[in-house]
Scaffold this active site. Sequence first.
Site, PDB file in Angstrom:
ATOM      1  N   SER A  90     -81.826  28.586 -22.730  1.00 21.67           N
ATOM      2  CA  SER A  90     -80.590  28.873 -22.007  1.00 21.67           C
ATOM      3  C   SER A  90     -80.702  30.237 -21.352  1.00 21.67           C
ATOM      4  O   SER A  90     -81.487  31.089 -21.781  1.00 21.67           O
ATOM      5  CB  SER A  90     -79.391  28.860 -22.960  1.00 21.67           C
ATOM      6  N   ASP A  91     -79.925  30.466 -20.307  1.00 23.12           N
ATOM      7  CA  ASP A  91     -79.800  31.825 -19.803  1.00 23.12           C
ATOM      8  C   ASP A  91     -78.795  32.553 -20.682  1.00 23.12           C
ATOM      9  O   ASP A  91     -78.166  31.967 -21.564  1.00 23.12           O
ATOM     10  CB  ASP A  91     -79.382  31.820 -18.331  1.00 23.12           C
ATOM     11  N   TRP A  92     -78.632  33.843 -20.443  1.00 24.05           N
ATOM     12  CA  TRP A  92     -77.834  34.690 -21.331  1.00 24.05           C
ATOM     13  C   TRP A  92     -76.432  34.101 -21.547  1.00 24.05           C
ATOM     14  O   TRP A  92     -75.635  34.018 -20.616  1.00 24.05           O
ATOM     15  CB  TRP A  92     -77.735  36.089 -20.746  1.00 24.05           C
ATOM     16  N   ALA A  93     -76.162  33.665 -22.778  1.00 21.58           N
ATOM     17  CA  ALA A  93     -74.853  33.157 -23.197  1.00 21.58           C
ATOM     18  C   ALA A  93     -74.365  31.977 -22.360  1.00 21.58           C
ATOM     19  O   ALA A  93     -73.174  31.687 -22.346  1.00 21.58           O
ATOM     20  CB  ALA A  93     -73.801  34.277 -23.169  1.00 21.58           C
TER      21      ALA A  93
END
Length: 759
Positions: free
Chosen positions: A289-292
């Site tokens: 995933s990308d950040w959060a």
Amino acid sequence: MHYILAAAFCCLVFLACQPGADQSDMEPFTREVDSLLAQMTLEEKVGQLNMYNGTWEFTGPVPADESNQKKAEMIKNGQVGAMLNVLTAEGIRAAQQLAVENSRLGIPLMFGYDVIHGYKTMFPIPLAQAASWDTAMARRSSQIAAREMTAAGLHWAFGPMLDVAPDGRWGRIMESAGEDPLLNAVFGWAWIEGLQGDDLSDLHTAAACAKHFAAYGFAEAGLDYFTVDISDQTLYNVALPPFKMAVESGVASVMNAFNEINGIPATGHKKLQRDILKGEWNFPGVVLSDWASINELITHGYSADRREAAIAAITAGSDVDMESRIYEEQLPELVRSGVVDEALLDDAVRRVLTLKFKLGLFDDPYRYSDAQREQETLLAAEHLTAAREVGAASIVLLRNEGNLLPLSATTKRIAVIGQLANSKDVVLGSWRAQADADSGVSILEGIRDAVATGSTVEFAQGYNLVEGRRSFIYDLNLVEGDRSGFPEAIRLAAQSDVVIMVIGEDCYQTGEGRSQVDIGLKGNQSELVNEILKVNQNVVAVLMNGRPLAIPEIAGSVPAILETWYLGSEMGHAVADVIFGNVNPSGKLPVSFPHHTGQEPFYYYKKNSGRPVPNAFDAGMVFWAHYTDSSNEAVFPFGFGLSYSSFAYDEPEFSVENSEVNVSVTVTNTSEVAGIETVQVYIRDIAASETQPVRRLVDFKRVALAGGESRQVRFTLTADQLGYYLSSGQFITESGVFEIFVGGNVRDTRSGRVEVIFD
């Protein structure tokens, strides 16, 4: 001589969706992974899917606050699989010890970082590297980046970015290879090869991560993180091919995107991740995933709460949760209750463990943590030399009226004007990893180093573009209306033989979160250029920017223009190499430069429409696809770039054999100066089941020619290059007439038509 055999790459890009990477890629470690997996508790399995951000210096004590204490306990308990933003060989060793020497099974952590165009030694931004049209240069830059980052203990690079970027307003265009899917695909392949090499267990290589999957560059209005609503035809033919090639190249991981696509956020997009990437393409690596971005499924309005977000993400195929803390919180109970099949969890964990085995972390978890190697490798002299060479190759000569360039190093009086010219920091670009602030060579320094004894180089700031604090985190304070530096700049210009006018953008006007509604020159730069031209016509405009610029007034008035982007640590020397003729510019634009921002998104591969051109109607009629206040065309088209040499193309010859099109053209260097020309081939499918672009790049070659030399350049276009994806995702080839265009850019071409019959 440099050749780019784009046809070989293109065949991979436009293949039908047959299974790509072989699952046997996991086989060397299947027994080890299965054995380890059988010993793991449910919490330990979920832990391998957690990625934490480093928030303290691991060589010291854990801070006393509750958040860091809990994080340290999770690492010790084997409930964290990877970390990002943990830096230095010693810091990473200490963090690794926390996991390996305390957890029950001693499973090592992976350590990742955003390495976009270098680690300590900065190379040109990716958009600039794509302007070289030289994949060997790109491979070299990422190979050195891998050497430096691994010497600092890191072994997972969050790059390259493979987002096709058709809108110059989008800040992250600087991380891409521009507007064309083929360029993004072949440069992505080169960057991945440079990072990963032939063996991920080699200490000098790092796992690459192709991002952002998918269509992130198509955000509405060029607004970062925003909605993407595109047709399936565009998705399959433009957005996905670079990622398909990345899978074919053996990329170790893929990062999903922040945006939604046609109503479904990418992080929860099962069709993209589970069905296409892991299914049709058979990708065996890790999906991150990308950040959060798992938590952002709630913000998008796709998931009602963190529980639903966890279900959506793991079901869709997102393996690793970067900083949402949702998997650790929700997955154990979801698996125990049967809501999430444990087989999905095991598949994700297998992918993570397999990558750790490939990196050699189970053989020696501290193998990347060598402080002496770190000290010897970062900013090595040969790395800076390479940065200078790649920088010079990335420069595009846009205009050179009267052959003003190259300048003689013995020119007596040179004026260098512009705030950007004196910056040792802007040259580094955005996303500069661990580059030290103000460590680059400014353009002013590079010019002063290059001139002969007896020549004088004087500087005036002229305009004031940025004031106050400037960084990746904070918005810039752009200055408007300050003309206080004009008199000194005009006086200096009037007394000089030539003026080098450095204009453009601060590097933090582009990058993540740096979208703009106006891609023209900010502040009073254009006004100052006009005032300088009144007192001295010998003006060289040096553009520094991370996106295409709308500069029609500059393009029509300044006799010489160099597009130099942000070239990294050795920018000043690279620019001087081209200005004074030590390097003959050979770059070509990877993006179209429009007349006005209002033309964005602006890209060359548009459809024809039913009313495409004014000559379809009587003169003066208005009912055709045009603007009433601007040209439809580019000021500088895709693929455009001049040279200190001049090149002429004969009429190309075409033939068809076994459903392949043979293209041959003779290119002549009509000057006395040796140079490199990039010969480009575009096609148009005249009548198709689903309408096709007026032109589509399918191949190119860089050809080195001595002064006066002629050479026949040949291409063979295969069915894979002539076919296309239907909106259903099916790849087809259709018999019919194709127009083939050959030339030095998308606009200035010679063409012919052929009929191709496919069995």
